[in-house]
Design a protein around this motif. Structure first.
Motif, PDB file in Angstrom:
ATOM      1  N   ALA A  21       0.834  -1.191   0.000  1.00 37.91           N
ATOM      2  CA  ALA A  21       0.000   0.000   0.000  1.00 37.91           C
ATOM      3  C   ALA A  21       0.873   1.246   0.000  1.00 37.91           C
ATOM      4  N   GLN A  22       0.317   2.301  -0.544  1.00 43.50           N
ATOM      5  CA  GLN A  22       0.962   3.597  -0.433  1.00 43.50           C
ATOM      6  C   GLN A  22       0.686   4.098   0.975  1.00 43.50           C
ATOM      7  N   LYS A  23       1.702   4.567   1.638  1.00 46.00           N
ATOM      8  CA  LYS A  23       1.541   5.130   2.979  1.00 46.00           C
ATOM      9  C   LYS A  23       2.050   6.558   2.961  1.00 46.00           C
ATOM     10  N   THR A  24       1.459   7.357   3.802  1.00 45.78           N
ATOM     11  CA  THR A  24       1.892   8.733   3.974  1.00 45.78           C
ATOM     12  C   THR A  24       2.254   8.920   5.436  1.00 45.78           C
ATOM     13  N   VAL A  25       3.450   9.448   5.673  1.00 48.52           N
ATOM     14  CA  VAL A  25       3.894   9.708   7.040  1.00 48.52           C
ATOM     15  C   VAL A  25       4.344  11.150   7.160  1.00 48.52           C
ATOM     16  N   ALA A  26       4.249  11.664   8.355  1.00 49.38           N
ATOM     17  CA  ALA A  26       4.779  12.986   8.669  1.00 49.38           C
ATOM     18  C   ALA A  26       5.977  12.780   9.586  1.00 49.38           C
ATOM     19  N   LEU A  27       7.092  13.357   9.196  1.00 52.93           N
ATOM     20  CA  LEU A  27       8.312  13.262   9.981  1.00 52.93           C
ATOM     21  C   LEU A  27       8.624  14.612  10.603  1.00 52.93           C
ATOM     22  N   SER A  28       8.993  14.610  11.853  1.00 56.91           N
ATOM     23  CA  SER A  28       9.463  15.820  12.520  1.00 56.91           C
ATOM     24  C   SER A  28      10.954  15.943  12.244  1.00 56.91           C
TER      25      SER A  28
END
Length: 98
Positions: A21-28
């Protein structure tokens, strides 16, 4: 019996890519201290195999990354930013089907 077993095995074999699956993450990325830093972070993340989109925001000190989870991982993404001199941590994760 053999035919149904073979058919099941073939079905499972060919359906494995569909499990990714395509995943979207937010990184600090708190180490970004100048307006040129996001360029380096974006280049580092785009070099990771499986990454399809990167949006780096200097003001928020974060990066949003969309990637194929069959080709890479969050650990590989954070390692890429760390190797570029900007250690990052996971802020949030959202699974998106595309």
């Amino acid at each position: 019996m053999k035919k149904s077993l073979i058919a099941t095995a073939l079905f499972l074999l060919f359906s494995l890519p569909a499990l990714a699956a395509q995943k979207t993450v937010a990184l600090s990325v708190p180490g970004m201290t100048c307006s040129a830093c996001p360029i380096t972070v974006k280049v580092a993340l785009n070099r990771v195999e499986g990454v399809s989109a990167v949006d780096v925001r200097y003001e928020e000190r974060d990066a949003t990354v969309t990637f194929d989870d069959a080709k890479t991982s969050v650990e590989a993404l954070t390692q890429a930013t760390t190797n570029a001199g900007y250690p990052s941590t996971l802020k949030q994760i959202q699974a998106t089907q595309e």
